[in-house]
Each structure stands twice: as structure tokens, then as C-alpha cells.
Write an enzyme that holds these catalytic residues in place. Structure first.
Site, mmCIF file in Angstrom:
data_model
loop_
_atom_site.group_PDB
_atom_site.id
_atom_site.type_symbol
_atom_site.label_atom_id
_atom_site.label_comp_id
_atom_site.label_asym_id
_atom_site.label_seq_id
_atom_site.Cartn_x
_atom_site.Cartn_y
_atom_site.Cartn_z
ATOM 1 N N SER A 1 37.202 40.521 50.756
ATOM 2 C CA SER A 1 38.570 40.349 50.247
ATOM 3 C C SER A 1 39.248 41.705 50.094
ATOM 4 O O SER A 1 38.629 42.749 50.305
ATOM 5 C CB SER A 1 38.560 39.605 48.895
ATOM 6 O OG SER A 1 38.012 40.419 47.890
ATOM 7 N N GLY B 1 38.700 45.918 51.264
ATOM 8 C CA GLY B 1 37.576 45.907 52.202
ATOM 9 C C GLY B 1 37.880 45.066 53.435
ATOM 10 O O GLY B 1 37.628 45.485 54.576
ATOM 11 N N SER C 1 39.502 56.136 42.508
ATOM 12 C CA SER C 1 40.681 55.534 41.910
ATOM 13 C C SER C 1 41.418 56.531 41.053
ATOM 14 O O SER C 1 40.820 57.417 40.457
ATOM 15 C CB SER C 1 40.310 54.330 41.056
ATOM 16 O OG SER C 1 41.462 53.871 40.397
ATOM 17 N N TYR D 1 34.965 50.355 33.938
ATOM 18 C CA TYR D 1 35.432 50.441 35.333
ATOM 19 C C TYR D 1 35.871 51.870 35.668
ATOM 20 O O TYR D 1 35.484 52.435 36.691
ATOM 21 C CB TYR D 1 36.585 49.459 35.556
ATOM 22 C CG TYR D 1 37.299 49.642 36.878
ATOM 23 C CD1 TYR D 1 36.773 49.119 38.057
ATOM 24 C CD2 TYR D 1 38.507 50.357 36.958
ATOM 25 C CE1 TYR D 1 37.428 49.297 39.275
ATOM 26 C CE2 TYR D 1 39.162 50.536 38.167
ATOM 27 C CZ TYR D 1 38.623 50.001 39.318
ATOM 28 O OH TYR D 1 39.270 50.179 40.525
HETATM 29 P P1 NDP Z 1 38.770 42.925 45.362
HETATM 30 O O1 NDP Z 1 38.317 42.314 44.090
HETATM 31 O O2 NDP Z 1 39.747 42.194 46.199
HETATM 32 O O3 NDP Z 1 37.542 43.310 46.263
HETATM 33 C C1 NDP Z 1 36.328 43.699 45.728
HETATM 34 C C2 NDP Z 1 35.231 43.332 46.677
HETATM 35 O O4 NDP Z 1 33.982 43.721 46.078
HETATM 36 C C3 NDP Z 1 35.134 41.838 46.955
HETATM 37 O O5 NDP Z 1 34.879 41.666 48.325
HETATM 38 C C4 NDP Z 1 33.942 41.417 46.133
HETATM 39 O O6 NDP Z 1 33.231 40.322 46.660
HETATM 40 C C5 NDP Z 1 33.089 42.668 46.231
HETATM 41 N N1 NDP Z 1 32.022 42.684 45.219
HETATM 42 C C6 NDP Z 1 32.132 42.565 43.883
HETATM 43 N N2 NDP Z 1 30.904 42.565 43.320
HETATM 44 C C7 NDP Z 1 30.012 42.699 44.326
HETATM 45 C C8 NDP Z 1 28.595 42.748 44.381
HETATM 46 N N3 NDP Z 1 27.839 42.638 43.286
HETATM 47 N N4 NDP Z 1 27.994 42.896 45.583
HETATM 48 C C9 NDP Z 1 28.739 42.968 46.713
HETATM 49 N N5 NDP Z 1 30.082 42.908 46.718
HETATM 50 C C10 NDP Z 1 30.710 42.782 45.540
HETATM 51 O O7 NDP Z 1 39.371 44.356 44.914
HETATM 52 P P2 NDP Z 1 40.035 45.550 45.741
HETATM 53 O O8 NDP Z 1 40.085 45.238 47.172
HETATM 54 O O9 NDP Z 1 41.272 45.925 45.029
HETATM 55 O O10 NDP Z 1 38.986 46.711 45.468
HETATM 56 C C11 NDP Z 1 38.327 47.409 46.494
HETATM 57 C C12 NDP Z 1 38.128 48.849 46.077
HETATM 58 O O11 NDP Z 1 39.380 49.482 45.898
HETATM 59 C C13 NDP Z 1 37.375 49.048 44.764
HETATM 60 O O12 NDP Z 1 36.463 50.099 44.907
HETATM 61 C C14 NDP Z 1 38.468 49.418 43.787
HETATM 62 O O13 NDP Z 1 37.959 50.200 42.730
HETATM 63 C C15 NDP Z 1 39.374 50.204 44.686
HETATM 64 N N6 NDP Z 1 40.728 50.380 44.242
HETATM 65 C C16 NDP Z 1 41.576 49.330 44.092
HETATM 66 C C17 NDP Z 1 42.874 49.539 43.682
HETATM 67 C C18 NDP Z 1 43.836 48.428 43.505
HETATM 68 O O14 NDP Z 1 44.950 48.708 43.088
HETATM 69 N N7 NDP Z 1 43.481 47.181 43.781
HETATM 70 C C19 NDP Z 1 43.363 50.893 43.437
HETATM 71 C C20 NDP Z 1 42.386 51.918 43.648
HETATM 72 C C21 NDP Z 1 41.139 51.661 44.040
HETATM 73 P P3 NDP Z 1 33.744 38.780 46.516
HETATM 74 O O15 NDP Z 1 34.772 38.606 47.591
HETATM 75 O O16 NDP Z 1 32.507 38.004 46.762
HETATM 76 O O17 NDP Z 1 34.294 38.639 45.140
#
Ligand code: NDP
Length: 315
Positions: free
Chosen positions: A12, A15, A142, A190
Site C-alpha cells: 500500500s 511502497g 521522516s 513512531y
Molecule cells: P502505509 O501504511 O500505507 O504503508 C505501510 C506499509 O508497511 C504497508 O504496506 C504495511 O502492510 C506495511 N507493514 C506494516 N507493518 C508491517 C510488518 N510487520 N511487516 C511487513 N510490512 C508491514 O504508509 P505509508 O505508505 O505512508 O508509509 C511508508 C513509509 O513512508 C513509512 O516508512 C513511513 O514512515 C514513511 N513516511 C510516510 C509519510 C506520510 O506522510 N505518509 C511521510 C514520511 C515518511 P499492510 O499493507 O499489510 O498493512
């Protein structure tokens, strides 16, 4: 040949957008390392990624056994590893009580930092062996862990203190679940985990860049206000956060644009500098950003590295 890139949490948000952007170039095969196999398959399909463009492999970062198993499975596939992207994360801002990983680490630091720490330490060997021209290890950072920014100054601020909670195993039983030894706070956990991510990238750079030529980088892709990261937040927050970021802070970025930015850090020849924390300005041009004092503290980076090594069973 195509490059092979592992992206954690590619099911999601950022990623998935990155996986899609890389797959579309035709230059990359994306290994989507995800905890929910079916969700990842469906996500790839609805993003329009072709069957040949990707492989989904199971990885649950909240279990060190699963991390080790993933590494075994990947090696058994026979694919070389050219780039690793540590992207997955959990964010639990409204949790009143801590929850824990399989090994009993507080879930945010356990998943975002310790799971990725073990994964990247193990896969460093695979990166070393690849004959690819530009090998990279990227950890998503972040702004919120950076107290030299406005966003990083919204309380509770990141602070790793003297690492007493981390050294105690973050288990909430005979140690605090927080790195600094304080009371549980999900939002802070976090931010602390993101500081660890940025410190880890720099420590990798200091220890391994010269010897291996691998590029170690981190980035802040912008505020992607609509991803699942905010799924645990209260509904009013989820309603107001995207327009707030769009019109007030102007830090808003779409998932698609953020995915393109991370894809640049994976593949662009002009982003090969190691030890760098990338950000983008309003015109979507990349620049080398400054980290906060704590997120660039070399002594702390070394300590986080050494304590983490013990916790994940590498030392
Ligand atoms: P999402 O929640 O959309 O994506 C997070 C992903 O991590 C999901 O695919 C989720 O899987 C996966 N995940 C969570 N726990 C686990 C686990 N135990 N094992 C494997 N996978 C796991 O968030 P974002 O796309 O926003 O976040 C992605 C990155 O971007 C993070 O590192 C976040 O810190 C960073 N970030 C985000 C910002 C924002 O504004 N959104 C800003 C700056 C940085 P599943 O689909 O199964 O839930």
C-alpha cells in the site's frame, strides 16, 4: 539485465507507488516484501503491474524469525539483490497501551527499526555480491523525527535519551517500552523509530560505503497525507489532515509523486551520493537535506547500532 529491488511494505501507500513506478520503467523487477501476501498480489494487480514485473514474498517485520525466513526464501530464488528499500512502517498515534512484536519489542520500534535493522544487516551480504553498477540500500526516514523542522517540533518530540529502554529490550515488563525509558506514547515511538532509521543509514554509510561502494541513503518524500499510515488515527484527524497539508503547510504530496521520488532514489544516476538524506522542494527538485542534531549524532548512531545488534541476535 533488469535490476532487482526489494521493497518492504509494498502492499500500500508509498511502497506500492514506488513498486509501480519502478515496474513501469521496464528496468526493474520488484520483490514486494509484504506481511499480507494476498493483499500485495491484489494491490499489484489493481496498480496495473504486469505479472513479470514483480514477485511477492512474505515478510513480517514484527517477527525476527520471519525476517530470517524471508532472507532464506529470497536467496533460494537465486535472484541477485541490487537495491533494498526499507519502507514498511506502523504508526499507532492513538494507542493507550503498547503492543509488541513476536520477540516482545514495542511494535513501532520493533517493526520500523529492529525488523529492518536485521533485514538490512543480513541482506548487506547479498548486495555486496551483486555485480550491479549502482547498488543501494535505502531507508525511508521522516520529517517528524527531525526536531530541526516545524513538523518535528510538534509534541511529543522524538528523543532517544540514553537508550535505556532500548537496551532493556522495550518489553514493558522489566524495561520501558520506549527507547528513552519513558512512559508509552505511540506517536513518539513512531518518531523515535524514524530517528533510528536515519541513524542506521548513516552508520551503514560510515561502516560500509568505502569498502563496498554501496550507496546508503534516506529520504523524506513529503507528507503523503492519504496513505494507510494514518489509519489508526481519529476520524476527524483523517478528514482534516490532507487539506491541512495541502493548503496550510503545503507539504502535501500525492502517493504517485512520492512513489516517483523514492523510485528516483532507487535508480537515478544523479542520486548516487551515499550518507545523504534526500528531500524535494516545491518544484519537485531533489536536494540534500540537513538532519536534526539527534538524527545526525554519530556517537548515538554507533550506540543504536550496537544495542540493536544485541537485540536482534547479531552480537
Ligand atoms: P502505509 O501504511 O500505507 O504503508 C505501510 C506499509 O508497511 C504497508 O504496506 C504495511 O502492510 C506495511 N507493514 C506494516 N507493518 C508491517 C510488518 N510487520 N511487516 C511487513 N510490512 C508491514 O504508509 P505509508 O505508505 O505512508 O508509509 C511508508 C513509509 O513512508 C513509512 O516508512 C513511513 O514512515 C514513511 N513516511 C510516510 C509519510 C506520510 O506522510 N505518509 C511521510 C514520511 C515518511 P499492510 O499493507 O499489510 O498493512
Amino acid at each position: 539485465r533488469k535490476g532487482n529491488v526489494i521493497v518492504t511494505g509494498a502492499s500500500s501507500g508509498l511502497g506500492l507507488a514506488t513498486a509501480k513506478a519502478l515496474a513501469e520503467t521496464g528496468q526493474w523487477h520488484v520483490i514486494m516484501a509484504c506481511r499480507n501476501f494476498l493483499k500485495a498480489e491484489k494491490a499489484a494487480k489493481s496498480a496495473g503491474m504486469s505479472k513479470e514485473s514483480h514477485t511477492v514474498m512474505h515478510l513480517d517485520l514484527a517477527s525476527l524469525d520471519s525476517v530470517r525466513q524471508f532472507v532464506d526464501n529470497f536467496r533460494r530464488s537465486g535472484m541477485p539483490l541490487d537495491v533494498l528499500v526499507c519502507n514498511a512502517a506502523v504508526y499507532l498515534p492513538t494507542a493507550k497501551e503498547p503492543t509488541f512484536t513476536a520477540e516482545g519489542f514495542e511494535l513501532s520500534v520493533g517493526t520500523n527499526h529492529l525488523g529492518h535493522f536485521l533485514l538490512s544487516r543480513l541482506l548487506l551480504e547479498d548486495l555486496k555480491q551483486s555485480d550491479y553498477s549502482s547498488k543501494r540500500l535505502i531507508i525511508v526516514g521522516s520529517i517528524t523525527g527531525n526536531t530541526n523542522t516545524l513538523a518535528g517540533n510538534v509534541p511529543p518530540k522524538a528523543n532517544l535519551g540514553d537508550l535505556r529502554g532500548l537496551a532493556g529490550g522495550l518489553n514493558g515488563v522489566n524495561s520501558s517500552p520506549m527507547i528513552d525509558g519513558g512512559e508509552f506514547d505511540g506517536a513518539k515511538a513512531y518518531k523515535d523509530s524514524k530517528v533510528c532509521n536515519m541513524l542506521t543509514m548513516q552508520e551503514f554509510h560510515r561502516r560500509y560505503h568505502e569498502e563496498t561502494g554501496i550507496t546508503f541513503a534516506s529520504l523524506y518524500p513529503g507528507c503523503i497525507a492519504e496513505t494507510g499510515l494514518f489509519r489508526e488515527h481519529v476520524p476527524l484527524f483523517r478528514l482534516l489532515f490532507p487539506p491541512f497539508q495541502k493548503y496550510i503547510t503545503k507539504g502535501y504530496v500525492s502517493e504517485e509523486e512520492a512513489g516517483k521520488r523514492l523510485a528516483q532514489v532507487v535508480s537515478e544516476p544523479y542520486l548516487t551520493k551515499s550518507g545523504v538524506y534526500w528531500s524535494w522542494n516545491k518544484n519537485s527538485a531533489s536536494f540534500e537535506n540537513q538532519l536534526s542534531k539527534e538524527a545526525s549524532d554519530a556517537e548515538k548512531a554507533r550506540k543504536v547500532w550496537e544495542v540493536s545488534e544485541k537485540l536482534v541476535g547479531l552480537a
